[in-house]
Design a protein around this motif. Structure first.
Motif, PDB file in Angstrom:
ATOM      1  N   VAL A   1       0.840  -1.193   0.000  1.00 30.40           N
ATOM      2  CA  VAL A   1       0.000   0.000   0.000  1.00 30.40           C
ATOM      3  C   VAL A   1       0.881   1.251   0.000  1.00 30.40           C
ATOM      4  O   VAL A   1       1.982   1.250   0.562  1.00 30.40           O
ATOM      5  CB  VAL A   1      -0.945  -0.034   1.227  1.00 30.40           C
ATOM      6  CG1 VAL A   1      -0.195   0.051   2.533  1.00 30.40           C
ATOM      7  CG2 VAL A   1      -1.993   1.039   1.161  1.00 30.40           C
ATOM      8  N   ALA A   2       0.384   2.279  -0.684  1.00 31.12           N
ATOM      9  CA  ALA A   2       1.017   3.611  -0.604  1.00 31.12           C
ATOM     10  C   ALA A   2       0.101   4.471   0.261  1.00 31.12           C
ATOM     11  O   ALA A   2      -1.118   4.429   0.102  1.00 31.12           O
ATOM     12  CB  ALA A   2       1.154   4.218  -1.993  1.00 31.12           C
ATOM     13  N   ASN A   3       0.687   5.200   1.187  1.00 24.52           N
ATOM     14  CA  ASN A   3      -0.155   5.968   2.107  1.00 24.52           C
ATOM     15  C   ASN A   3      -0.789   7.184   1.409  1.00 24.52           C
ATOM     16  O   ASN A   3      -0.571   7.404   0.212  1.00 24.52           O
ATOM     17  CB  ASN A   3       0.625   6.372   3.367  1.00 24.52           C
ATOM     18  CG  ASN A   3       1.768   7.325   3.048  1.00 24.52           C
ATOM     19  OD1 ASN A   3       1.811   7.935   1.985  1.00 24.52           O
ATOM     20  ND2 ASN A   3       2.698   7.457   3.968  1.00 24.52           N
ATOM     21  N   HIS A   4      -1.558   7.953   2.172  1.00 27.46           N
ATOM     22  CA  HIS A   4      -2.296   9.067   1.563  1.00 27.46           C
ATOM     23  C   HIS A   4      -1.371  10.152   1.003  1.00 27.46           C
ATOM     24  O   HIS A   4      -1.795  10.990   0.222  1.00 27.46           O
ATOM     25  CB  HIS A   4      -3.259   9.679   2.583  1.00 27.46           C
ATOM     26  CG  HIS A   4      -4.381   8.757   2.962  1.00 27.46           C
ATOM     27  ND1 HIS A   4      -4.851   7.789   2.110  1.00 27.46           N
ATOM     28  CD2 HIS A   4      -5.110   8.633   4.097  1.00 27.46           C
ATOM     29  CE1 HIS A   4      -5.820   7.120   2.693  1.00 27.46           C
ATOM     30  NE2 HIS A   4      -5.995   7.600   3.903  1.00 27.46           N
ATOM     31  N   GLU A   5      -0.107  10.143   1.414  1.00 25.29           N
ATOM     32  CA  GLU A   5       0.858  11.105   0.863  1.00 25.29           C
ATOM     33  C   GLU A   5       1.567  10.538  -0.365  1.00 25.29           C
ATOM     34  O   GLU A   5       2.481  11.155  -0.907  1.00 25.29           O
ATOM     35  CB  GLU A   5       1.906  11.475   1.926  1.00 25.29           C
ATOM     36  CG  GLU A   5       1.409  12.457   2.978  1.00 25.29           C
ATOM     37  CD  GLU A   5       0.382  11.820   3.900  1.00 25.29           C
ATOM     38  OE1 GLU A   5       0.634  10.691   4.375  1.00 25.29           O
ATOM     39  OE2 GLU A   5      -0.684  12.417   4.119  1.00 25.29           O
ATOM     40  N   GLY A   6       1.154   9.327  -0.766  1.00 32.87           N
ATOM     41  CA  GLY A   6       1.741   8.731  -1.966  1.00 32.87           C
ATOM     42  C   GLY A   6       3.082   8.066  -1.733  1.00 32.87           C
ATOM     43  O   GLY A   6       3.855   7.890  -2.666  1.00 32.87           O
ATOM     44  N   VAL A   7       3.362   7.697  -0.497  1.00 37.06           N
ATOM     45  CA  VAL A   7       4.627   7.018  -0.186  1.00 37.06           C
ATOM     46  C   VAL A   7       4.330   5.546   0.082  1.00 37.06           C
ATOM     47  O   VAL A   7       3.469   5.219   0.900  1.00 37.06           O
ATOM     48  CB  VAL A   7       5.294   7.651   1.059  1.00 37.06           C
ATOM     49  CG1 VAL A   7       6.602   6.926   1.388  1.00 37.06           C
ATOM     50  CG2 VAL A   7       5.538   9.124   0.833  1.00 37.06           C
ATOM     51  N   GLY A   8       5.035   4.678  -0.607  1.00 39.92           N
ATOM     52  CA  GLY A   8       4.825   3.244  -0.423  1.00 39.92           C
ATOM     53  C   GLY A   8       5.260   2.815   0.968  1.00 39.92           C
ATOM     54  O   GLY A   8       6.371   3.151   1.403  1.00 39.92           O
TER      55      GLY A   8
END
Lengths: 125, 610
Positions: free
Chosen positions: B181-188
């Protein structure tokens, strides 16, 4: 009058200019100002016309970019829907609604195909 | 002259101005002129105001600086089905200062965005809030309903639906432990998303241009602008075969449900190139709602992180090491009396019953601890641990997923004098050593493919636009010679037939050895492992597992099935073998491997039971 000397055009012009009254080519102050204003006006109009065209093209480009972005978003939405529809669960459920069901082991049939030992060569006859 | 004129003027108006007053006035004018001049020089020459360049300030005022975000790369399965992708979903923003009839609007909006009407009303009524996000990433049809609701302007102008980029996982829970999953900030933060984050996220660009005065502050195109285009992230194509993955996930759910197990792992790998075809671990999570799950579920992949004692499945490795090093041959016989005494301890078989003379093949067939211990002693400490290392135990496999464990091996060189020969004896039948499922399936794959330890991996191809670069399989090292692996495969095929009565006995009444998967020679070895707790073993729980590969003569898949703490099956293998049988049966059909119609006994059906 006999032609005693042939004059070149430039020399002729210089001679004729020398014969003109002093100040013949000089503009008065008002003339110079009017001329300058005219030149400035022409240049301004050209500049404005050019700028206007660029601005129009720019805004058109901007519109197209927005349209492009919008289309990309729509494409993303469709890709997302396609991906969701590709879920094996969804496909299985859809197949079941169409009356399909998984094959049971009793329904499986295996056929043995004997391949020719020698490759078949196509003939023109 | 001017002063005289002013004096005359004042005199004519009847107001006397003395010379001294005029001088003071002149002085003030002079001072002001100097100050203005100084300021003029400062502004015009040095261009400074409060320590900042005026030109820069003016430029900043006019210029729009924007970071251009790259598109995060899509993650596909090996057949091109998107597992993780970007999609712009509308978010609902409100300006409470412009909202009319907040009570009515709250009642209408709340059910659409799954929020409590009171909570929505509190936001809409708070006139201090000019810009609040009421809901993020709402469904398109919901957004359309909201648009219709607010189209006539009855509720004021303070409602906006703004597209926001979202990392979406259209398959939901499917393969979530691999994709991550990538978090809401777009970081995996887990799985492939985390391991390949640098490559998937891309490189930001920038835009610098004069902006318009309109609300959207779009760039003015007649002004020169500077654009550094963002570089989109790479798209990756996984080795995961969706059909295999679906199959193992379904079997995982089924066995966890049937056995009320606390956890389970099923791994399917192509032994010939190290590609992971399916990987399912319990529990699962939906990456679209990853914040609803505990971090230990989202951030870890049990197939890589969890270690367990491999139990009797380790005997396959012990046999392979013995044959490879020449410590014994397939015909070497040891005596299994049921119990042996070593270093002050009695070590016995599961039922403490003896099996008599045992060859390595019979040791595997009977899963004799006593025989395995003696074969381990024949190998000796140096060769035993040398080959454990060559098989990849006690170290990461290097799979392209984060958080991988190393397992636990009591290396003699690390423990020094604390290492005892009892450790070797215990390790010979799979105790006192801990492995990860990935390590174990990679090791069994080396036996399946003729002796090569392959690098396990989950990414098959990396694509930048239309240009794709395949990820090449990598041989880590040769561990075994082919004659050794051929011998082991023969033993494991016999083993698999030994387990078949568990599946077929109830339906055919035949409790003798028979094909486990009718039509196909398959290899298998089971293990029932005790669970280490607080320096001892948990007497109330076991881990049941099977490792193997199929078809035996030309393996296409290697498999590990591991069931943690099954409640129904007393011996873990009763839970694991049916899963193994079903998975192999279905995969043989999926890979279109033709069955041998004669390899079955009466009552057995090719492709069954289901």
């Amino acid at each position: 009058m006999a032609i005693s000397q042939r004059l070149l055009p430039l020399q002729t012009a210089r001679v004729r200019r020398a014969q003109l009254p002093i100040g013949y080519f000089k503009l008065g102050e008002a003339g110079m100002i009017a001329g300058a204003v005219a030149i400035v006006c022409i240049l301004s109009i050209l500049f404005l016309a050019q700028t206007g065209r660029v601005a129009t093209a720019g805004y058109r480009l901007q519109e197209l970019e927005q349209q492009h972005t919008q289309l990309l978003r729509e494409a993303e939405q469709y890709e997302f829907r396609i991906a969701q529809a590709s879920r094996l669960d969804s496909i299985a459920a859809r197949a079941q609604t169409l009356g399909m069901r998984p094959a049971t082991s009793e329904q499986l049939r295996y056929a043995t195909i004997e391949l020719p030992a020698v490759p078949v060569v196509a003939s023109n006859n | 002259m001017v002063i005289d004129a002013m004096a005359q003027l004042t005199a004519s108006r009847g107001t006397p101005i003395t010379r001294s007053r005029i001088n003071v006035l002149l002085l003030l004018v002079a001072i002001m002129t100097v100050l203005l001049g100084q300021q003029l020089v400062k502004v015009q020459v040095y261009q400074q105001h409060k320590g900042r360049q005026l030109g820069t300030m003016a430029q900043d005022e006019l210029t729009r600086h924007e970071v251009l975000q790259p598109r995060r790369g899509t993650i596909y399965d090996r057949n091109g089905v998107a597992l993780a992708m970007n999609v712009n979903m509308p978010s609902l923003y409100v300006d409470s200062t412009q909202i009319k009839e907040p009570e009515k609007l709250a009642l209408l909006l709340a059910p659409l965005i799954n929020k409590d009407p009171a909570e929505v009303l509190a936001i809409l009524s708070d006139k201090e809030r000019e810009w609040t996000r009421l809901a993020r990433w709402i469904a398109v049809d919901t957004a359309q309903q909201i648009e219709k609701l607010t189209a006539d302007g009855d509720f004021g102008a303070g409602i906006w639906l703004i597209p926001e980029a979202q990392r979406a996982y259209p398959q939901g829970e499917f393969a979530s432990r691999i994709v991550g999953v990538a978090n809401h900030e777009g970081v995996g933060i887990s799985g492939v998303e985390a391991y390949y984050d640098e490559e998937i996220k891309g490189i930001s660009g920038k835009l610098q241009a004069e902006r318009s005065g309109s609300a959207d502050q779009q760039p003015i195109w007649i002004a020169p602008k500077e654009i550094v285009e963002p570089q989109d992230g790479i798209a990756v194509k996984l080795t995961i075969d969706s059909t295999v993955q679906k199959l193992v996930e379904d079997e995982l759910r089924r066995v966890v449900d049937e056995q009320q197990a606390e956890g389970a792992t099923i791994l399917v790998m192509d032994p010939n190139n190290g590609e992971v075809l399916g990987m399912a671990t319990w529990p699962v999570y939906d990456p679209n709602k990853y914040t609803d799950y505990p971090a230990e579920i989202v951030n870890r992949n049990n197939a890589l992180t969890d270690v367990y004692e491999p139990g009797s499945t380790m005997k396959v490795i012990v046999t392979a090491i013995g044959l490879q090093t020449g410590a014994f041959t397939p015909d070497t016989v040891v005596h299994d009396g049921g119990v042996v005494h070593r270093y002050g301890w009695d070590i016995g078989n599961w039922n403490r019953a003896g099996n008599g003379p045992q060859t390595p093949g019979q040791m595997l067939y009977n899963s004799s601890n006593v025989a395995a211990l003696q074969f381990g002693e024949m190998i000796g400490r140096d060769n035993f641990y040398k080959y454990l290392k060559l098989f990849g135990y006690g170290q990461q496999t290097g799979i392209d997923l984060g958080g991988e464990g190393e397992g636990i091996v009591k290396w003699p060189e690390d423990l020094g004098d604390e290492w005892t020969d009892l450790t070797l004896d215990q390790n010979s039948f799979g105790q006192g050593i801990a492995v990860t499922p990935m390590q174990h399936v990679a090791a069994i794959s080396a036996i399946a493919n003729g002796g090569l330890l392959m690098w396990p991996h989950v990414v098959r191809e990396k694509c930048q636009g239309a240009q794709c670069e395949p990820v090449k399989p990598r041989v880590v090292r040769r561990v075994l010679d082919k004659p050794v692996t051929d011998a082991i495969r023969q033993m494991m095929t016999t083993n698999a037939e030994h387990y078949a009565n568990l599946i077929w006995g109830p339906s055919t009444g035949n409790w003798a050895d028979q094909p486990l998967v009718p039509g196909y020679h398959v290899s298998a070895k089971t293990g029932t492992s005790q669970i280490a707790v607080n320096g001892g073993y948990d007497n109330n729980a076991v881990i049941g597992s099977v490792i193997g590969f199929a078809p035996s003569d030309n393996p296409r898949i290697s498999i590990l099935v591991k069931i943690d703490r099954p409640k129904k099956a007393q011996w873990g293998i009763e839970a694991a073998i049916p899963v193994y049988q079903r998975v192999v049966t279905k995969l043989m059909s999926h890979f279109r491997i033709p069955p041998d119609p004669n390899y079955k006994t009466e009552g057995q059906v090719i492709g069954g039971p289901q």
